[in-house]
Design an enzyme around this catalytic site. Sequence first.
Site, short mmCIF file in Angstrom:
data_model
loop_
_atom_site.label_atom_id
_atom_site.label_comp_id
_atom_site.label_asym_id
_atom_site.label_seq_id
_atom_site.Cartn_x
_atom_site.Cartn_y
_atom_site.Cartn_z
N GLN B 235 -74.15 2.14 -68.89
CA GLN B 235 -73.13 1.90 -69.92
C GLN B 235 -73.31 2.84 -71.11
O GLN B 235 -74.33 3.50 -71.24
CB GLN B 235 -73.20 0.45 -70.40
CG GLN B 235 -74.60 0.04 -70.86
CD GLN B 235 -74.85 -1.45 -70.73
OE1 GLN B 235 -73.93 -2.22 -70.55
NE2 GLN B 235 -76.10 -1.87 -70.81
N HIS B 265 -75.59 -17.30 -80.54
CA HIS B 265 -76.91 -17.46 -79.91
C HIS B 265 -77.54 -18.83 -80.19
O HIS B 265 -78.24 -19.36 -79.34
CB HIS B 265 -77.82 -16.30 -80.33
CG HIS B 265 -77.36 -14.99 -79.73
ND1 HIS B 265 -76.68 -14.04 -80.47
CD2 HIS B 265 -77.44 -14.53 -78.46
CE1 HIS B 265 -76.37 -13.02 -79.66
NE2 HIS B 265 -76.82 -13.28 -78.45
N ASP B 289 -80.34 -7.69 -75.89
CA ASP B 289 -80.42 -7.49 -77.33
C ASP B 289 -81.51 -8.35 -77.98
O ASP B 289 -81.85 -8.17 -79.14
CB ASP B 289 -79.07 -7.75 -78.01
CG ASP B 289 -78.50 -9.12 -77.65
OD1 ASP B 289 -79.30 -10.04 -77.37
OD2 ASP B 289 -77.26 -9.27 -77.64
N ASP B 309 -83.24 -7.91 -67.82
CA ASP B 309 -82.02 -7.19 -68.17
C ASP B 309 -82.01 -5.88 -67.38
O ASP B 309 -83.03 -5.22 -67.22
CB ASP B 309 -81.96 -6.90 -69.66
CG ASP B 309 -80.59 -6.36 -70.08
OD1 ASP B 309 -79.78 -7.15 -70.58
OD2 ASP B 309 -80.34 -5.15 -69.88
N ASP B 343 -82.34 -5.89 -61.53
CA ASP B 343 -81.09 -6.55 -61.21
C ASP B 343 -81.40 -8.04 -61.00
O ASP B 343 -82.27 -8.39 -60.21
CB ASP B 343 -80.51 -5.94 -59.93
CG ASP B 343 -79.01 -6.09 -59.89
OD1 ASP B 343 -78.55 -7.24 -60.00
OD2 ASP B 343 -78.31 -5.07 -59.78
N ALA B 344 -80.71 -8.89 -61.73
CA ALA B 344 -81.08 -10.31 -61.77
C ALA B 344 -81.18 -10.92 -60.37
O ALA B 344 -82.15 -11.62 -60.06
CB ALA B 344 -80.06 -11.08 -62.60
N ASP B 361 -76.80 -15.09 -69.41
CA ASP B 361 -75.89 -14.45 -70.37
C ASP B 361 -75.38 -13.14 -69.78
O ASP B 361 -75.70 -12.06 -70.24
CB ASP B 361 -76.67 -14.21 -71.68
CG ASP B 361 -75.73 -13.90 -72.85
OD1 ASP B 361 -74.50 -14.00 -72.66
OD2 ASP B 361 -76.22 -13.55 -73.92
#
Lengths: 539, 499
Positions: B235, B265, B289, B309, B343-344, B361
């Site tokens: 991204q 959050h 983040d 992440d 990768d989750a 999330d």
Amino acid sequence: MRRREFLGAAGALALAACAKGTRSLPPGELQGGNFALGHRLGQGDFPAAAEIRPVEVLIVGAGIAGLSAAWRLQRAGFEDFALLELEASPGGNSRYARSPVCAHPLGAHYLPLPNPEARAVRALLADLGVLKGDPWALKPEYDEAYLCHSPQERLYRFGVWQEGLVPHLGLAAGEREQMARFFARMADFKALGDSRGRTFALPLAYARPDASTAALDRLTLFDWLKAEGFDSPSLHWYLNYACRDDYGTDYRQVSAWAGIHYFAGRTGEGGLGAGDTVLTAPEGNGWIVRRLAERLPGRLHTGLAVHGLRQEEGRVHVDAWSENEGRSLRYQARQVIWAAPLFLLPRVAPQLPPDLAAAIAPLSHAPWLVASLHLAAPPEAGAGTPLAWDNVLYDSPGLGYVVATHQQIRRAPPGPTVLTYYRPLSGEDPRLARQRLLDTPREIWAEAILSDLGRAHRDIRSLTTRLDVFRHGHAMARPLPGFLDGARRARLARGWGRVRLAHADMSGMSLFEEANYWGVRAAEQLLREAGGRLAERLA
Amino acid sequence: MQHALLASVFIIASCGLAYELVAAALASYLLGDSVTQFSTIIGAYLFAMGVGSWLSRYVGGNLVRRFIQIEMLVGVLGGFAAVGLFLAFAAQMGPFRVLLYLSVLAVGTLVGLEIPLVMRILKREVAFKELVSRVLAVDYLGALAVSVLFPLLLAPYLGLMRTGLLFGLLNVGVAVWALYLFRAQLPRSRDLYLAAGASVALLAGGLAVAGQVSDTAESWLYADEVIHMESSPYQRIVVTRWRDDIRLFLNQNLQFSSRDEYRYHEALVHPGLAALPGARRILVLGGGDGFAVREILRYPQIQSVTLVDLDPAMTRLFATAPLLTQLNGNALNDSRVTVVNADAAIWLEENGEAFDFVVVDFPDPSNFALGKLYSTGFYRLLARHLAPGGRIVVQATSPYYARRSYWTIVATLEAAGFRTAPYHALVPSFGEWGYVLAGREAPGLPTAYPEGLRFLTVAGTADLFRFPADMERLPVEPNRLNEQSLVRLFEQEWHGAAR
């Protein structure tokens, strides 16, 4: 026109291909069965057996029929058997390959949710843990990981990918009405039957063709369509696609009964929203082969070609050439389940009764080509439905491709993948087609495949890093008019003394359900004759 | 004469491809998702060329004169397209995609006119068979030249704006050359000379200032000052600041505003976690983040937080940039926190660890790949990592803008065997936002929150779990992998909301 294509290709490759040049072919291999060994079988120039191996039951052929037979024997607690396979790996049409990216099919790539009457398939799936709960439920629950994820199918036509394989965009006047009428007819055929079973049941052994439907086996699907006033080109394309897909045979040759069976035969559904989604995995149906073969340590012998089979004194002598050891072995079995293609039997068994040989003789087989395209990334999206599991191009000599990584759950943008491209050589006499399949170099096939896919994916050449071509010489029995002949099928079912026949060839339709049925049936007959009552009857 | 015209075909073809590549590259750069951008821009451009070729039949009169006019027009329009689009995007003038495709269509149409006109001019001298073979051969050569030069030299060294302007100049150069060659056939053409001079001056001037323009323009892209820009393989990450408001954009989509992220959050973490006094091991999927982790670390009993992440660029940025670590309380550098860049789904498949509380999330289910992360199949996989008594919380898009999508996620968790407690909170930057709390047993509400929360209160919590009439539950099917109903619904609902 050509200027457009050139500019388009140049840009769409995100500039990479331009620097590399666009016409070079990706590397790869020509693969497939051990044709040289297969063709030696009938010639009898093998040395005498160097070792004798007694065994109670010998299964010849480790395709779905042979593996199903072994599964059924084990299920009953019977372990004194051996399974011989000519090729280097088991699975027959359901073989698969591994790659660093993803396992992928080399043949059959899905299994429709089994009909209620396909009890053996259901029991097998329950045993493998994929069918959950009651295997005889009208709509059993299936493991979601094996249900084909959405989007499942798309069709490329007029420059757009339509969802599903039945053409529905850009139809000419009247075509839509014909489609609706055709599918209504198929629904009627599907419902046909009596208290003993449906007319178009699957496995075929449960089908109850009556006089009027049996007449459908006397003409081709194409002729039936003409007689019924179906002339929509889109419908004709779709039905020819279906016949080539399921039978490897053009609809101008397929028996109308078999062509209709494709639509009327399947009633299997799953619960919990599964509908009639098919079962699949990255390696196609190879996962079933893998799981079944894992249960056969020491019993499954590959690279063993049966070249002689004689019955005498209550035993069957089976001579097999071991490719690895360079010598022949003799198996002395009390019972044999012949789960290899039937046309091989007359070649290795000189004693075969003439009436059985005559029942085998009409069979002919369609050759297939299956290519594995290893891609650095999925092809560009194109207009319409995004990349699906099964992607078909209208008016193509091939049947499209399936995407091996489709069932993965990934957060990252899609990376490397493997496409399996299918092409039955259905447009010519099978013997000539088979010769062409053997004689044609990989480069010719690769070029043809890339050109075909290039119509929809201009970036396919630059993305393909490897292209292997796998050849199935005798992939599928061709259900030509007359294949349904009850006397002939009954003769095959009777077998030959201590040699029971078990192969999809027995039905004349190369379907998983058929191979599984005949394998399980042969095993059950054998168990019953060995004495004792079967705890359950699956076939 | 013939060779001169063929040479100009070579230049024209180069220019034609250059404009197309510049537009596609610019669109990928600004909008992300290069495959889509290249595909649609090239498609639109080729279509426009077809339109141009077809329109060429209506071009009559003095063909040479028309050809020169078109060359100058293409040169100026094509040359300035990149500059204009970039400025328009930066200044947020009007709908960018509309401008983008209008300019692509305009330039493409003009480029499509060129070759047919040249062929008609040459027809007078050359037999048709020869004509087609020569013109098209040279045409392809020109395209090839640029397609090789563009990625290797032009884009990296000149940049997109200067490349566009340079090819604009070349196009006008062809016009000037034709003016000279055909001067005998072009009486009283003072206007053409004037226009040519003006075009050259305009493009040359553009080239001279292009450097400054591109240097300053990207900072206009965002309403506020850009303090960080980075492209990862996944991204484009941009962080902006205006006074005390720091914002994160991923592929131009707002991820948070520091003014109200605490609402998002706090609502994501505490209604679930504050009701689990025994929670020790926490898993966060997405959320690079570090804000969710910051909230989790408020609980002293927490022993470990695993953050999975995908993008190392994100977690690195939020672990190192001083302004950002100040915002997330340096959470990613806490000794209890382990950052995993994976990768989750793969990580869940390959790991056997169980957790007391899992925060999910992920980005909204806007395509089939992301939709799988909101499926019964994925939630069943997740359930295998949930310790007895554990809870999951899922960010679940907006129950107001995407009501059916939101309740589909609730139904999906339930179909995967969870008991759920759906709730929502108002985050001004996003609007009304939805979450789903889930566990093997019905999740209970907290009776106390940690110190220092700015949004949540124990007394107000019950309100979050009440849905007003316009967000109430709808009867929807769960999102199964073999149907992916959520992606289709989400597309409909957000598409409808955007209109």
